[in-house]
Design a protein around this motif. Sequence first.
Motif, PDB file in Angstrom:
ATOM      1  N   VAL A  40       0.866  -1.183   0.000  1.00  0.00           N
ATOM      2  CA  VAL A  40       0.000   0.000   0.000  1.00  0.00           C
ATOM      3  C   VAL A  40       0.901   1.231   0.000  1.00  0.00           C
ATOM      4  O   VAL A  40       1.788   1.372   0.844  1.00  0.00           O
ATOM      5  CB  VAL A  40      -0.927   0.011   1.228  1.00  0.00           C
ATOM      6  CG1 VAL A  40      -1.892   1.194   1.154  1.00  0.00           C
ATOM      7  CG2 VAL A  40      -1.692  -1.299   1.338  1.00  0.00           C
ATOM      8  N   SER A  41       0.659   2.116  -0.951  1.00  0.00           N
ATOM      9  CA  SER A  41       1.511   3.293  -1.081  1.00  0.00           C
ATOM     10  C   SER A  41       1.306   4.250   0.093  1.00  0.00           C
ATOM     11  O   SER A  41       0.241   4.270   0.732  1.00  0.00           O
ATOM     12  CB  SER A  41       1.208   4.028  -2.386  1.00  0.00           C
ATOM     13  OG  SER A  41      -0.087   4.618  -2.330  1.00  0.00           O
ATOM     14  N   MET A  42       2.321   5.067   0.341  1.00  0.00           N
ATOM     15  CA  MET A  42       2.234   6.071   1.404  1.00  0.00           C
ATOM     16  C   MET A  42       1.085   7.030   1.123  1.00  0.00           C
ATOM     17  O   MET A  42       0.346   7.426   2.042  1.00  0.00           O
ATOM     18  CB  MET A  42       3.548   6.834   1.514  1.00  0.00           C
ATOM     19  CG  MET A  42       3.525   7.942   2.561  1.00  0.00           C
ATOM     20  SD  MET A  42       3.314   7.323   4.258  1.00  0.00           S
ATOM     21  CE  MET A  42       4.997   6.756   4.595  1.00  0.00           C
ATOM     22  N   GLU A  43       0.901   7.391  -0.150  1.00  0.00           N
ATOM     23  CA  GLU A  43      -0.182   8.307  -0.510  1.00  0.00           C
ATOM     24  C   GLU A  43      -1.544   7.732  -0.126  1.00  0.00           C
ATOM     25  O   GLU A  43      -2.402   8.425   0.421  1.00  0.00           O
ATOM     26  CB  GLU A  43      -0.132   8.599  -2.005  1.00  0.00           C
ATOM     27  CG  GLU A  43      -1.229   9.548  -2.490  1.00  0.00           C
ATOM     28  CD  GLU A  43      -1.175   9.786  -3.985  1.00  0.00           C
ATOM     29  OE1 GLU A  43      -1.975  10.589  -4.485  1.00  0.00           O
ATOM     30  OE2 GLU A  43      -0.333   9.160  -4.661  1.00  0.00           O
ATOM     31  N   ARG A  44      -1.738   6.445  -0.411  1.00  0.00           N
ATOM     32  CA  ARG A  44      -3.018   5.811  -0.091  1.00  0.00           C
ATOM     33  C   ARG A  44      -3.202   5.700   1.418  1.00  0.00           C
ATOM     34  O   ARG A  44      -4.312   5.864   1.933  1.00  0.00           O
ATOM     35  CB  ARG A  44      -3.097   4.434  -0.741  1.00  0.00           C
ATOM     36  CG  ARG A  44      -4.450   3.746  -0.550  1.00  0.00           C
ATOM     37  CD  ARG A  44      -4.527   2.467  -1.365  1.00  0.00           C
ATOM     38  NE  ARG A  44      -5.790   1.778  -1.171  1.00  0.00           N
ATOM     39  CZ  ARG A  44      -6.889   2.036  -1.861  1.00  0.00           C
ATOM     40  NH1 ARG A  44      -6.881   2.988  -2.781  1.00  0.00           N
ATOM     41  NH2 ARG A  44      -7.997   1.359  -1.641  1.00  0.00           N
ATOM     42  N   ILE A  45      -2.117   5.407   2.125  1.00  0.00           N
ATOM     43  CA  ILE A  45      -2.204   5.317   3.579  1.00  0.00           C
ATOM     44  C   ILE A  45      -2.604   6.661   4.174  1.00  0.00           C
ATOM     45  O   ILE A  45      -3.488   6.738   5.032  1.00  0.00           O
ATOM     46  CB  ILE A  45      -0.862   4.835   4.170  1.00  0.00           C
ATOM     47  CG1 ILE A  45      -0.597   3.377   3.771  1.00  0.00           C
ATOM     48  CG2 ILE A  45      -0.864   4.975   5.691  1.00  0.00           C
ATOM     49  CD1 ILE A  45       0.787   2.881   4.133  1.00  0.00           C
ATOM     50  N   SER A  84       8.400  -3.107   5.085  1.00  0.00           N
ATOM     51  CA  SER A  84       8.613  -1.843   4.371  1.00  0.00           C
ATOM     52  C   SER A  84       9.041  -2.109   2.937  1.00  0.00           C
ATOM     53  O   SER A  84       9.814  -3.032   2.664  1.00  0.00           O
ATOM     54  CB  SER A  84       9.689  -1.015   5.074  1.00  0.00           C
ATOM     55  OG  SER A  84       9.299  -0.688   6.385  1.00  0.00           O
ATOM     56  N   GLY A  88       6.023   2.517   0.338  1.00  0.00           N
ATOM     57  CA  GLY A  88       4.839   2.006   1.018  1.00  0.00           C
ATOM     58  C   GLY A  88       5.127   0.882   1.986  1.00  0.00           C
ATOM     59  O   GLY A  88       6.284   0.582   2.307  1.00  0.00           O
ATOM     60  N   TYR A  89       4.055   0.237   2.434  1.00  0.00           N
ATOM     61  CA  TYR A  89       4.147  -0.840   3.425  1.00  0.00           C
ATOM     62  C   TYR A  89       3.207  -1.978   3.031  1.00  0.00           C
ATOM     63  O   TYR A  89       2.231  -1.785   2.287  1.00  0.00           O
ATOM     64  CB  TYR A  89       3.788  -0.331   4.814  1.00  0.00           C
ATOM     65  CG  TYR A  89       4.709   0.750   5.318  1.00  0.00           C
ATOM     66  CD1 TYR A  89       5.884   0.440   5.999  1.00  0.00           C
ATOM     67  CD2 TYR A  89       4.416   2.096   5.093  1.00  0.00           C
ATOM     68  CE1 TYR A  89       6.742   1.439   6.446  1.00  0.00           C
ATOM     69  CE2 TYR A  89       5.263   3.102   5.538  1.00  0.00           C
ATOM     70  CZ  TYR A  89       6.422   2.765   6.211  1.00  0.00           C
ATOM     71  OH  TYR A  89       7.263   3.759   6.650  1.00  0.00           O
ATOM     72  N   CYS A  90       3.513  -3.148   3.562  1.00  0.00           N
ATOM     73  CA  CYS A  90       2.719  -4.332   3.280  1.00  0.00           C
ATOM     74  C   CYS A  90       2.524  -5.129   4.556  1.00  0.00           C
ATOM     75  O   CYS A  90       3.462  -5.281   5.352  1.00  0.00           O
ATOM     76  CB  CYS A  90       3.426  -5.194   2.223  1.00  0.00           C
ATOM     77  SG  CYS A  90       2.740  -6.840   2.025  1.00  0.00           S
TER      78      CYS A  90
END
Length: 304
Positions: A40-45, A84, A88-90
Amino acid sequence: MRFGVLGTLQVETAAGLVAIRAMRVRALLAVLLLDAPQVVSMERIVSGIWPVKPPRSAVDNVRTYVFQLRSLFEQIDQRDRLRSYPGGYCLAVEPEEVDLLRFQSLADHGHRAVAVGDVASGRVLLEKASTLWRDHPLPELELGAVVRARTTALDEQYWRVRSDLIAARLALGEHAEVVPTLYWLVGERSLDEALWAQLVTALYVSGRTGDALAALATARRTCQEELGVDPGPELRELQAVVLDGGDLAKAPRRNTVSGDNAALHAPRALPAAPRNLVGRHGELSRVESLVGSGVARPNLSVVA
Protein backbone atom coordinates in the motif's frame (compact mmCIF):
# COMPACT_ATOMS: atom_id res chain seq x y z
CA MET A 1 -3.34 -15.33 13.97
CA ARG A 2 -6.61 -13.83 12.74
CA PHE A 3 -7.48 -10.37 11.45
CA GLY A 4 -11.03 -9.08 11.10
CA VAL A 5 -12.34 -6.09 9.16
CA LEU A 6 -15.91 -7.31 8.47
CA GLY A 7 -17.17 -5.46 11.52
CA THR A 8 -15.03 -3.67 14.08
CA LEU A 9 -11.29 -4.13 13.61
CA GLN A 10 -10.08 -7.26 15.37
CA VAL A 11 -6.69 -8.88 15.87
CA GLU A 12 -6.74 -12.26 17.56
CA THR A 13 -4.04 -14.70 18.63
CA ALA A 14 -4.24 -18.01 20.42
CA ALA A 15 -4.18 -16.04 23.67
CA GLY A 16 -7.21 -13.92 22.72
CA LEU A 17 -7.98 -10.50 21.27
CA VAL A 18 -5.18 -7.97 20.98
CA ALA A 19 -6.02 -4.47 22.24
CA ILE A 20 -5.07 -1.62 19.88
CA ARG A 21 -6.26 1.57 21.55
CA ALA A 22 -4.61 4.30 19.44
CA MET A 23 -7.17 5.14 16.75
CA ARG A 24 -4.63 6.25 14.13
CA VAL A 25 -2.70 3.00 14.58
CA ARG A 26 -5.98 1.11 14.19
CA ALA A 27 -6.71 3.11 11.05
CA LEU A 28 -3.26 2.28 9.64
CA LEU A 29 -3.80 -1.42 10.25
CA ALA A 30 -7.28 -1.24 8.70
CA VAL A 31 -5.97 0.43 5.53
CA LEU A 32 -3.25 -2.21 5.20
CA LEU A 33 -5.69 -5.06 5.80
CA LEU A 34 -8.14 -3.87 3.15
CA ASP A 35 -5.42 -4.31 0.52
CA ALA A 36 -3.46 -7.16 2.13
CA PRO A 37 -1.20 -8.76 1.12
CA GLN A 38 -0.47 -6.06 -1.48
CA VAL A 39 1.91 -3.17 -0.93
CA VAL A 40 0.00 0.00 0.00
CA SER A 41 1.51 3.29 -1.08
CA MET A 42 2.23 6.07 1.40
CA GLU A 43 -0.18 8.31 -0.51
CA ARG A 44 -3.02 5.81 -0.09
CA ILE A 45 -2.20 5.32 3.58
CA VAL A 46 -2.28 9.06 4.23
CA SER A 47 -5.57 9.55 2.38
CA GLY A 48 -7.03 6.56 4.21
CA ILE A 49 -6.06 7.54 7.75
CA TRP A 50 -7.23 11.16 7.55
CA PRO A 51 -10.88 11.67 6.46
CA VAL A 52 -10.25 15.37 5.83
CA LYS A 53 -7.16 17.29 4.71
CA PRO A 54 -4.12 15.58 6.29
CA PRO A 55 -1.61 17.60 8.31
CA ARG A 56 1.70 18.66 6.83
CA SER A 57 3.38 16.14 9.10
CA ALA A 58 1.24 13.26 7.77
CA VAL A 59 4.12 11.23 6.32
CA ASP A 60 6.17 11.53 9.52
CA ASN A 61 3.08 10.66 11.53
CA VAL A 62 2.53 7.52 9.45
CA ARG A 63 6.09 6.44 10.14
CA THR A 64 5.42 6.89 13.85
CA TYR A 65 2.27 4.77 13.61
CA VAL A 66 4.21 2.11 11.70
CA PHE A 67 6.78 2.03 14.52
CA GLN A 68 4.00 1.67 17.10
CA LEU A 69 2.30 -1.10 15.13
CA ARG A 70 5.59 -2.97 14.72
CA SER A 71 6.19 -2.67 18.44
CA LEU A 72 2.77 -4.18 19.10
CA PHE A 73 3.49 -7.07 16.73
CA GLU A 74 6.81 -7.70 18.47
CA GLN A 75 4.98 -8.03 21.79
CA ILE A 76 2.91 -10.90 20.39
CA ASP A 77 5.88 -12.50 18.60
CA GLN A 78 4.79 -11.32 15.13
CA ARG A 79 7.80 -9.13 14.38
CA ASP A 80 7.88 -9.69 10.60
CA ARG A 81 4.21 -8.94 9.91
CA LEU A 82 4.66 -5.34 8.82
CA ARG A 83 7.15 -4.95 5.98
CA SER A 84 8.61 -1.84 4.37
CA TYR A 85 8.89 -1.33 0.63
CA PRO A 86 9.96 1.65 -1.47
CA GLY A 87 7.08 4.10 -1.21
CA GLY A 88 4.84 2.01 1.02
CA TYR A 89 4.15 -0.84 3.43
CA CYS A 90 2.72 -4.33 3.28
CA LEU A 91 1.03 -6.52 5.89
CA ALA A 92 2.23 -10.10 5.44
CA VAL A 93 -0.79 -12.38 5.84
CA GLU A 94 -2.08 -15.68 4.53
CA PRO A 95 -5.57 -15.71 2.95
CA GLU A 96 -7.05 -17.81 5.76
CA GLU A 97 -5.88 -15.27 8.36
CA VAL A 98 -8.06 -12.38 7.14
CA ASP A 99 -11.86 -12.60 7.26
CA LEU A 100 -12.15 -10.38 4.17
CA LEU A 101 -9.97 -12.68 2.07
CA ARG A 102 -11.84 -15.76 3.27
CA PHE A 103 -15.17 -14.06 2.55
CA GLN A 104 -14.18 -13.10 -0.98
CA SER A 105 -12.81 -16.56 -1.77
CA LEU A 106 -15.93 -18.34 -0.49
CA ALA A 107 -18.21 -15.87 -2.28
CA ASP A 108 -16.37 -16.25 -5.60
CA HIS A 109 -16.46 -20.05 -5.44
CA GLY A 110 -20.12 -19.97 -4.38
CA HIS A 111 -21.17 -17.74 -7.27
CA ARG A 112 -19.28 -19.95 -9.73
CA ALA A 113 -20.84 -23.14 -8.37
CA VAL A 114 -24.33 -21.69 -8.76
CA ALA A 115 -23.52 -20.39 -12.25
CA VAL A 116 -22.57 -23.89 -13.48
CA GLY A 117 -25.63 -25.51 -11.91
CA ASP A 118 -24.11 -26.94 -8.72
CA VAL A 119 -26.66 -25.17 -6.54
CA ALA A 120 -26.20 -27.36 -3.46
CA SER A 121 -22.44 -26.66 -3.28
CA GLY A 122 -23.03 -22.99 -4.03
CA ARG A 123 -25.50 -22.77 -1.17
CA VAL A 124 -22.95 -24.17 1.30
CA LEU A 125 -20.18 -21.85 0.14
CA LEU A 126 -22.35 -18.72 0.13
CA GLU A 127 -23.69 -19.54 3.59
CA LYS A 128 -20.15 -19.89 4.93
CA ALA A 129 -19.27 -16.54 3.38
CA SER A 130 -22.28 -14.81 4.94
CA THR A 131 -21.45 -16.09 8.44
CA LEU A 132 -18.10 -14.26 8.33
CA TRP A 133 -19.89 -10.91 8.13
CA ARG A 134 -20.18 -9.34 11.61
CA ASP A 135 -21.21 -5.80 10.60
CA HIS A 136 -20.47 -2.99 8.17
CA PRO A 137 -16.66 -2.96 7.80
CA LEU A 138 -14.77 -0.85 10.34
CA PRO A 139 -17.68 1.24 11.63
CA GLU A 140 -15.71 2.62 14.58
CA LEU A 141 -13.02 4.28 12.45
CA GLU A 142 -13.03 7.63 10.67
CA LEU A 143 -11.41 6.84 7.34
CA GLY A 144 -10.80 8.72 4.11
CA ALA A 145 -13.27 8.82 1.23
CA VAL A 146 -11.40 6.32 -0.96
CA VAL A 147 -11.23 3.74 1.82
CA ARG A 148 -14.88 4.33 2.72
CA ALA A 149 -15.81 3.77 -0.92
CA ARG A 150 -14.07 0.41 -0.63
CA THR A 151 -16.05 -0.57 2.48
CA THR A 152 -19.28 0.48 0.73
CA ALA A 153 -18.36 -1.80 -2.17
CA LEU A 154 -17.85 -4.61 0.35
CA ASP A 155 -21.37 -3.97 1.66
CA GLU A 156 -22.69 -4.51 -1.84
CA GLN A 157 -20.70 -7.73 -2.18
CA TYR A 158 -22.27 -8.96 1.04
CA TRP A 159 -25.80 -8.20 -0.15
CA ARG A 160 -25.11 -10.01 -3.41
CA VAL A 161 -24.03 -13.04 -1.38
CA ARG A 162 -27.22 -12.87 0.67
CA SER A 163 -29.40 -12.51 -2.42
CA ASP A 164 -27.69 -15.36 -4.28
CA LEU A 165 -27.85 -17.54 -1.17
CA ILE A 166 -31.60 -16.97 -0.95
CA ALA A 167 -31.93 -17.74 -4.68
CA ALA A 168 -30.02 -21.00 -4.21
CA ARG A 169 -32.22 -21.99 -1.28
CA LEU A 170 -35.33 -21.25 -3.33
CA ALA A 171 -33.96 -23.39 -6.14
CA LEU A 172 -33.49 -26.20 -3.62
CA GLY A 173 -37.09 -25.94 -2.47
CA GLU A 174 -36.53 -24.18 0.88
CA HIS A 175 -39.34 -21.66 0.34
CA ALA A 176 -40.96 -21.66 3.78
CA GLU A 177 -37.57 -21.74 5.51
CA VAL A 178 -36.31 -18.51 3.89
CA VAL A 179 -39.44 -16.43 4.55
CA PRO A 180 -38.34 -15.11 8.01
CA THR A 181 -34.91 -14.16 6.65
CA LEU A 182 -36.46 -12.39 3.68
CA TYR A 183 -38.80 -10.35 5.88
CA TRP A 184 -35.74 -9.20 7.84
CA LEU A 185 -33.78 -8.44 4.66
CA VAL A 186 -36.51 -6.31 3.06
CA GLY A 187 -36.74 -4.44 6.34
CA GLU A 188 -33.03 -3.66 6.06
CA ARG A 189 -33.15 -2.77 2.35
CA SER A 190 -36.70 -1.74 1.59
CA LEU A 191 -35.80 -0.46 -1.89
CA ASP A 192 -34.10 -3.68 -3.02
CA GLU A 193 -36.55 -4.94 -5.62
CA ALA A 194 -34.88 -8.35 -6.00
CA LEU A 195 -35.41 -9.09 -2.30
CA TRP A 196 -39.11 -8.18 -2.53
CA ALA A 197 -39.51 -10.49 -5.50
CA GLN A 198 -37.78 -13.31 -3.66
CA LEU A 199 -40.11 -12.78 -0.70
CA VAL A 200 -43.18 -12.89 -2.94
CA THR A 201 -41.88 -16.06 -4.58
CA ALA A 202 -41.19 -17.77 -1.25
CA LEU A 203 -44.62 -16.84 0.14
CA TYR A 204 -46.56 -17.86 -2.97
CA VAL A 205 -44.85 -21.23 -3.41
CA SER A 206 -45.40 -21.86 0.32
CA GLY A 207 -49.16 -21.47 -0.25
CA ARG A 208 -49.39 -18.00 1.32
CA THR A 209 -50.98 -16.19 -1.63
CA GLY A 210 -52.56 -13.45 0.49
CA ASP A 211 -49.24 -12.65 2.15
CA ALA A 212 -47.57 -12.64 -1.28
CA LEU A 213 -50.08 -10.06 -2.54
CA ALA A 214 -49.60 -8.00 0.63
CA ALA A 215 -45.84 -8.02 0.05
CA LEU A 216 -46.36 -6.88 -3.54
CA ALA A 217 -48.57 -4.03 -2.34
CA THR A 218 -46.01 -2.97 0.25
CA ALA A 219 -43.20 -3.06 -2.30
CA ARG A 220 -45.25 -0.95 -4.72
CA ARG A 221 -46.15 1.58 -2.04
CA THR A 222 -42.54 1.81 -0.87
CA CYS A 223 -41.34 2.44 -4.41
CA GLN A 224 -43.89 5.17 -4.99
CA GLU A 225 -43.45 6.88 -1.61
CA GLU A 226 -39.67 6.72 -1.45
CA LEU A 227 -38.76 7.19 -5.11
CA GLY A 228 -41.86 8.77 -6.63
CA VAL A 229 -41.79 6.41 -9.60
CA ASP A 230 -44.03 3.66 -10.89
CA PRO A 231 -42.84 0.07 -10.54
CA GLY A 232 -41.03 -1.66 -13.35
CA PRO A 233 -42.21 -4.53 -15.56
CA GLU A 234 -40.70 -7.71 -14.10
CA LEU A 235 -42.54 -7.85 -10.78
CA ARG A 236 -45.68 -6.98 -12.69
CA GLU A 237 -45.28 -10.29 -14.46
CA LEU A 238 -44.80 -12.02 -11.13
CA GLN A 239 -47.85 -10.25 -9.73
CA ALA A 240 -49.98 -11.31 -12.70
CA VAL A 241 -49.05 -14.95 -12.10
CA VAL A 242 -49.90 -14.69 -8.40
CA LEU A 243 -53.26 -13.03 -9.09
CA ASP A 244 -54.16 -15.67 -11.67
CA GLY A 245 -53.01 -18.54 -9.45
CA GLY A 246 -50.56 -19.58 -12.14
CA ASP A 247 -47.29 -21.48 -12.19
CA LEU A 248 -44.29 -19.31 -11.35
CA ALA A 249 -42.01 -21.63 -13.33
CA LYS A 250 -43.76 -20.42 -16.50
CA ALA A 251 -43.45 -16.73 -15.70
CA PRO A 252 -41.00 -14.79 -17.89
CA ARG A 253 -37.89 -13.96 -15.87
CA ARG A 254 -34.37 -12.83 -16.59
CA ASN A 255 -32.54 -14.20 -13.55
CA THR A 256 -32.72 -17.91 -12.75
CA VAL A 257 -30.92 -20.46 -10.65
CA SER A 258 -30.97 -23.99 -11.97
CA GLY A 259 -31.52 -27.00 -9.77
CA ASP A 260 -33.62 -30.12 -9.35
CA ASN A 261 -36.38 -28.02 -7.79
CA ALA A 262 -35.73 -24.88 -9.80
CA ALA A 263 -37.79 -22.16 -8.21
CA LEU A 264 -36.90 -18.78 -9.45
CA HIS A 265 -34.24 -16.30 -8.82
CA ALA A 266 -36.52 -13.37 -8.19
CA PRO A 267 -37.22 -10.77 -10.87
CA ARG A 268 -35.79 -7.32 -10.25
CA ALA A 269 -38.65 -4.88 -10.60
CA LEU A 270 -41.57 -3.65 -8.53
CA PRO A 271 -45.22 -4.30 -9.35
CA ALA A 272 -47.68 -1.88 -10.84
CA ALA A 273 -51.27 -1.70 -9.65
CA PRO A 274 -53.33 -4.89 -10.17
CA ARG A 275 -55.01 -5.29 -13.53
CA ASN A 276 -58.05 -6.89 -11.92
CA LEU A 277 -60.31 -5.71 -9.12
CA VAL A 278 -59.29 -7.37 -5.89
CA GLY A 279 -61.49 -7.69 -2.81
CA ARG A 280 -64.65 -6.28 -4.49
CA HIS A 281 -66.62 -9.48 -5.09
CA GLY A 282 -69.70 -8.22 -3.22
CA GLU A 283 -69.81 -4.97 -5.13
CA LEU A 284 -69.35 -6.75 -8.46
CA SER A 285 -72.20 -9.15 -7.71
CA ARG A 286 -74.49 -6.22 -6.84
CA VAL A 287 -73.62 -4.42 -10.09
CA GLU A 288 -74.18 -7.58 -12.15
CA SER A 289 -77.59 -8.18 -10.54
CA LEU A 290 -78.69 -4.63 -11.27
CA VAL A 291 -77.52 -4.82 -14.86
CA GLY A 292 -79.38 -8.05 -15.49
CA SER A 293 -82.52 -7.32 -13.47
CA GLY A 294 -84.30 -5.10 -15.99
CA VAL A 295 -84.74 -2.40 -13.33
CA ALA A 296 -84.80 1.08 -14.81
CA ARG A 297 -81.33 2.48 -14.60
CA PRO A 298 -80.64 6.09 -13.67
CA ASN A 299 -79.25 8.54 -16.18
CA LEU A 300 -75.50 8.82 -15.89
CA SER A 301 -73.43 11.86 -16.63
CA VAL A 302 -69.81 11.30 -17.54
CA VAL A 303 -67.41 14.10 -16.81
CA ALA A 304 -64.03 13.86 -18.51
